[in-house]
Design a protein around this motif. Structure first.
Motif, short mmCIF file in Angstrom:
data_model
loop_
_atom_site.label_atom_id
_atom_site.label_comp_id
_atom_site.label_asym_id
_atom_site.label_seq_id
_atom_site.Cartn_x
_atom_site.Cartn_y
_atom_site.Cartn_z
N ILE A 114 -3.89 73.70 -44.26
CA ILE A 114 -3.86 72.23 -44.23
C ILE A 114 -2.45 71.70 -44.06
O ILE A 114 -2.22 70.73 -43.33
N LEU A 115 -1.48 72.36 -44.67
CA LEU A 115 -0.10 71.84 -44.54
C LEU A 115 0.35 71.91 -43.09
O LEU A 115 0.87 70.94 -42.53
N ALA B 65 -1.93 69.56 -40.82
CA ALA B 65 -1.71 68.13 -41.03
C ALA B 65 -0.33 67.72 -40.54
O ALA B 65 -0.14 66.60 -40.05
N ALA B 66 0.63 68.64 -40.63
CA ALA B 66 1.98 68.30 -40.17
C ALA B 66 1.95 67.97 -38.68
O ALA B 66 2.67 67.09 -38.22
N ARG C 118 -0.31 64.63 -38.08
CA ARG C 118 0.38 63.43 -38.52
C ARG C 118 1.35 62.94 -37.46
O ARG C 118 1.42 61.76 -37.15
N GLU D 242 -0.70 61.35 -34.73
CA GLU D 242 -1.30 60.06 -35.07
C GLU D 242 -0.25 58.96 -35.16
O GLU D 242 -0.51 57.83 -34.81
N HIS D 243 0.91 59.31 -35.62
CA HIS D 243 1.96 58.30 -35.78
C HIS D 243 2.78 58.12 -34.52
O HIS D 243 3.66 57.29 -34.46
N THR E 199 -7.79 63.40 -34.81
CA THR E 199 -7.46 62.54 -35.95
C THR E 199 -7.52 63.37 -37.22
O THR E 199 -8.07 64.47 -37.24
N MET E 200 -6.99 62.81 -38.27
CA MET E 200 -6.98 63.51 -39.55
C MET E 200 -8.39 63.79 -40.08
O MET E 200 -8.64 64.89 -40.55
N PRO E 201 -9.32 62.83 -40.01
CA PRO E 201 -10.66 63.17 -40.49
C PRO E 201 -11.27 64.34 -39.74
O PRO E 201 -11.93 65.19 -40.33
N GLN E 202 -11.01 64.40 -38.44
CA GLN E 202 -11.53 65.55 -37.68
C GLN E 202 -10.91 66.84 -38.17
O GLN E 202 -11.57 67.85 -38.36
N LEU E 203 -9.60 66.79 -38.38
CA LEU E 203 -8.92 67.98 -38.88
C LEU E 203 -9.51 68.39 -40.23
O LEU E 203 -9.75 69.56 -40.49
N GLY E 204 -9.77 67.38 -41.06
CA GLY E 204 -10.30 67.66 -42.38
C GLY E 204 -11.61 68.43 -42.31
O GLY E 204 -11.82 69.40 -43.02
N LEU E 205 -12.47 67.99 -41.41
CA LEU E 205 -13.75 68.66 -41.30
C LEU E 205 -13.60 70.07 -40.75
O LEU E 205 -14.17 71.02 -41.25
N LEU E 206 -12.78 70.19 -39.71
CA LEU E 206 -12.54 71.51 -39.13
C LEU E 206 -11.97 72.44 -40.19
O LEU E 206 -12.36 73.60 -40.30
#
Lengths: 372, 368
Positions: free
Chosen positions: A190-191, A194-195, A198, A201-202, A281-288
């Motif tokens: 996740i680190l 998400a890095a 992020r 996304e930004h 997006t982050m939610p997609q990453l979260g699910l994956l």
């Protein structure tokens, strides 16, 4: 190139340390979570709830009841026969022992009467170990009681069972280290993932791409920074939490283990980056992430024994570095295995990790180019 | 409030990847967990160090080979070999038969067989110990081995009745618990991300500047996820029955009612986490860490909650899954109905106002 990777990595570290909640969660997962798992007795026979239906009410039946002791069993409670169903349905008791009328008289007469243990088979771990314990306790107590009055023949062959590497079968030894290993996989993926997401996304990914650095450098910087954070966390957790607070003896070499963690992290962070190239997006990453990390952990052997899985899953598992990570962690930390024994697993994790890293970099480059 | 519901639903619909994962991902995880999480201990490898090599020693080992739990690895050469192979984890148990075993058995002199079990995984070691004792008892009661001594019956027999699951196959407990776990994990994560996403992207300003109350905001966002979770539930239920062949013996209505209350609590759980996290990554990781541990360890999946001690016991009791596992396992495998499970349904329902209130307290109406 190396200096670019280094400086980008320090940027990564700065953004990590500025997110206090994230930092707190990392600390939690390597300290409190590990302690909670180690102290919970979740994987052993502990405090099992037991009831006795004593239809015999003899000295022998009371003798048996007294033999069920903490920490394995809670002190037995006496219940009536017609309550058995209700109490087991609501899960109040996992074990209900039914001692039939005239039990002692039949035992003395050599009629070999049967005593019943009702086991709630839905309490998987307890039911299995507990029923073996319970029948052993009962057999011992009956023999013991009768031999004091009548004398029994000695068994011709004795079986002496010893448990290697953990003589008292203390679960905390196992659950604490497995807790750390689970956290490593969860965190690393996740680190790193998400890095990357992020930045996308930004929109800061574009900033990076217009600078004179290659996608390879961006990816590598994220890998080393995150791997460093986790390796340090693991080292501290082993020293302070596992050894210090929980008093778990570590048989083998900690540096060797940390070396293994480092190799494994290449794989885990590479997975993170790979997933980040798929997710937008982050939610997609979260699910994956959940789809990948949770199975990696659950099937790695930190929670349930591996031998019993169906063949297909076992084959998949063999290809998963997390399995080998768990295997060499157990070998080094519990059994004191040296490099000469664990190197094939190190190599395997390294090779699979490198392959994934290559794949992730390839995807990362094409996604990065497409974005710019 | 419903404006939020509609907006959130639209956003979900427009993100087919998220929706697809929420549904297909659940199915995928169910397959992996349902088949993968098992507490059955079998296909264990053992190796023998037979120092005696007589008819009697082979008869003893034969008893072990006949057991459905063990499969044999090549025999051990010596004590060093035994140690090495135990260390690398190639064998999980070893049996050593001493010199003179056969002679002693024939003469009826007491003798000893020694076994080493790999203790790296304590639960497995305990189970193997049970198996070995069982095999040993079987050997002892084999009249051919007892030879001259007349085959005496044991003083008392113990009959073990595995209730609800005669074969003691862990799938009948694991699949219903896995459903509970899935319905904790994915709804909580989706919910937490949905709120923190607004914080991170700045669209939460809408909440700050419009007269929408916090309760309306939260509940409005929660509803679509409760709906998604119920679709998941229906899917998991069908998978359990048709793929894993775990029959639903008890009340379907009670299970569905329980699931509805339960997914409301798990989305609320995600909501609570979203209130104190500011970045999506923290929300994601936080939800995963704070859900997976209590879900797999402290919610009765492996061990009844009543037997846990220390922090694990507290974490388990404060986690809604601990109350849904008995409902799920109860209706599926124990064949129970409302009367037996009303207590669990009630406790579960208490979480809804509790968690909602907690999120209200933690979510500021204005940014600080």
């Amino acid at each position: 190139m190396l200096s670019n990777i280094f400086w980008l990595g320090t940027k990564e570290l700065r953004s990590f340390f500025s997110d206090w909640v994230l930092l707190g969660l990392v600390v939690y997962s390597f300290s409190l979570a590990v302690i909670a798992q180690a102290r919970s007795n979740a994987q052993e026979l502990h405090n099992a709830s037991l009831a006795i239906v004593d239809e015999d009410n003899s000295q022998l039946s009371q003798h048996i009841a007294r033999a069920f002791l903490p920490p394995y069993f809670k002190a037995p409670q006496y219940v009536g026969e017609r309550d058995i169903n209700r109490l087991m349905n609501t899960g109040k008791f996992t074990f209900v022992i039914d001692i039939p009328p005239n039990f002692e008289r039949h035992v003395r007469a050599g009629r070999s009467p049967a005593l019943q243990i009702n086991v709630d088979a839905t309490a998987t771990v307890q039911a299995g170990i507990g029923s073996a314990y319970a029948s052993e306790i009962i057999a011992t107590e009956v023999n013991d009681y009768i031999s004091r009055t009548q004398g029994t023949p000695i068994a011709p062959v004795n079986l002496v069972v010893r448990i290697a590497f953990n003589p008292n079968v203390t679960t905390a030894w196992f659950t604490s280290v497995m807790g750390i290993i689970n956290s490593v996989t969860m965190l690393a993926i996740i680190l790193a993932g998400a890095a990357v997401v992020r930045e996308r996304e930004h929109g800061t990914m574009d900033h990076l791409l217009v600078m004179p650095i290659t996608p390879f450098e961006i990816a590598m910087s994220k890998i080393w920074a995150n791997a460093l954070v986790i390796t340090v966390a693991v080292g501290l957790s082993l020293a302070i939490v596992v050894r210090g607070l929980l008093g778990v003896p570590i048989a083998g070499s900690v540096p060797l283990f940390l070396g293994g963690v480092g190799i494994y992290l290449f794989f885990a962070t590479a997975i993170g980056i790979f997933l980040a190239t798929i997710a937008r997006t982050m939610p997609q990453l979260g699910l994956l992430y959940i789809l990948v990390a949770v199975p990696l952990n659950l099937l790695s052997g930190t929670n349930t024994p591996l031998e019993s899985m169906p063949p297909l899953l076992r084959a998949i598992r063999q290809a998963s570095p997390s399995t080998h990570f768990v295997a060499f962690a157990q070998a080094i930390l519990y059994r004191g295995a040296g490099f000469d024994i664990v190197w094939p697993r190190f190599l395997l994790v390294g090779v699979i990790g490198a392959a994934f890293l290559g794949l992730a970099l390839l995807r990362f480059r094409s996604v990065a180019v497409e974005a710019s | 409030m419903f404006a939020y519901t509609i907006r959130e639903s639209l956003e979900l619909m427009r993100d087919p990847i998220r929706l697809g994962f929420a549904l297909l991902g659940t199915a995928f995880l169910m397959l992996i967990f349902g088949f993968g999480i098992t507490t059955d201990v079998n296909s264990l490898t053992f190796a023998a160090l037979d120092r005696d090599k007589t008819y009697e020693s082979r008869a003893y080992l034969e008893e072990l080979r006949g057991s459905r739990y063990f499969s044999e690895a090549p025999p051990l050469k010596d004590a060093k070999d035994l140690q090495d192979r135990m260390k690398s984890g190639q064998v999980t148990a070893t049996i050593e038969i001493p010199v003179g075993f056969g002679r002693d058995v024939k003469r009826g002199r007491p003798t000893e067989v020694s076994a080493w079990i790999d203790g790296a995984m304590p639960f497995r070691a305990e189970t193997i110990r049970g198996y070995l004792e069982g095999v040993h008892q079987q050997y002892l009661s084999d009249p051919a081995i007892r030879g001259k001594g007349e085959a005496s019956a044991p003083l008392a027999k113990t009959e073990i009745r595995y209730r609800y699951n005669q074969d003691f196959d862990s799938i009948f407990a694991m699949v219903p618990s896995t459903i509970a776990m899935q319905l904790a994990l994915i709804p909580a994560i989706l919910m937490a991300l949905a709120i923190v996403r607004e914080k991170e992207l700045g669209s939460i300003t809408n909440l700050y500047v419009t007269p929408v109350t916090r309760l309306e905001f939260l509940l409005g966002k929660q509803l679509p996820y409760v709906a998604v979770a119920m679709i998941n539930f229906a899917m998991l239920l069908l998978m359990a029955i048709f793929i894993f062949k775990v029959p639903l013996k008890g009340s379907f209505l009670v299970l569905t009612l329980g699931a509805l209350i339960y997914v409301t609590t798990t989305t609320a759980y995600g909501m609570v986490i979203s209130t104190f996290t500011r970045t999506q990554i923290a929300a994601l990781f936080g939800t995963a860490i704070l859900t997976v541990l209590p879900a797999t360890m402290f919610s009765g999946m492996m061990t009844p909650v009543s037997s846990l001690t220390g922090m694990g016991a507290i974490m388990g009791r404060l986690f809604p899954m601990a109350y849904f596992v008995p409902i799920s396992v109860g209706t599926f495998t124990k064949g129970l109905g409302f009367a037996d499970l009303a207590g669990y349904l009630g406790s579960l329902a208490l979480f809804i106002p509790g968690l909602t209130l907690l999120s209200l307290v933690l979510l500021p109406k204005q940014e600080r």
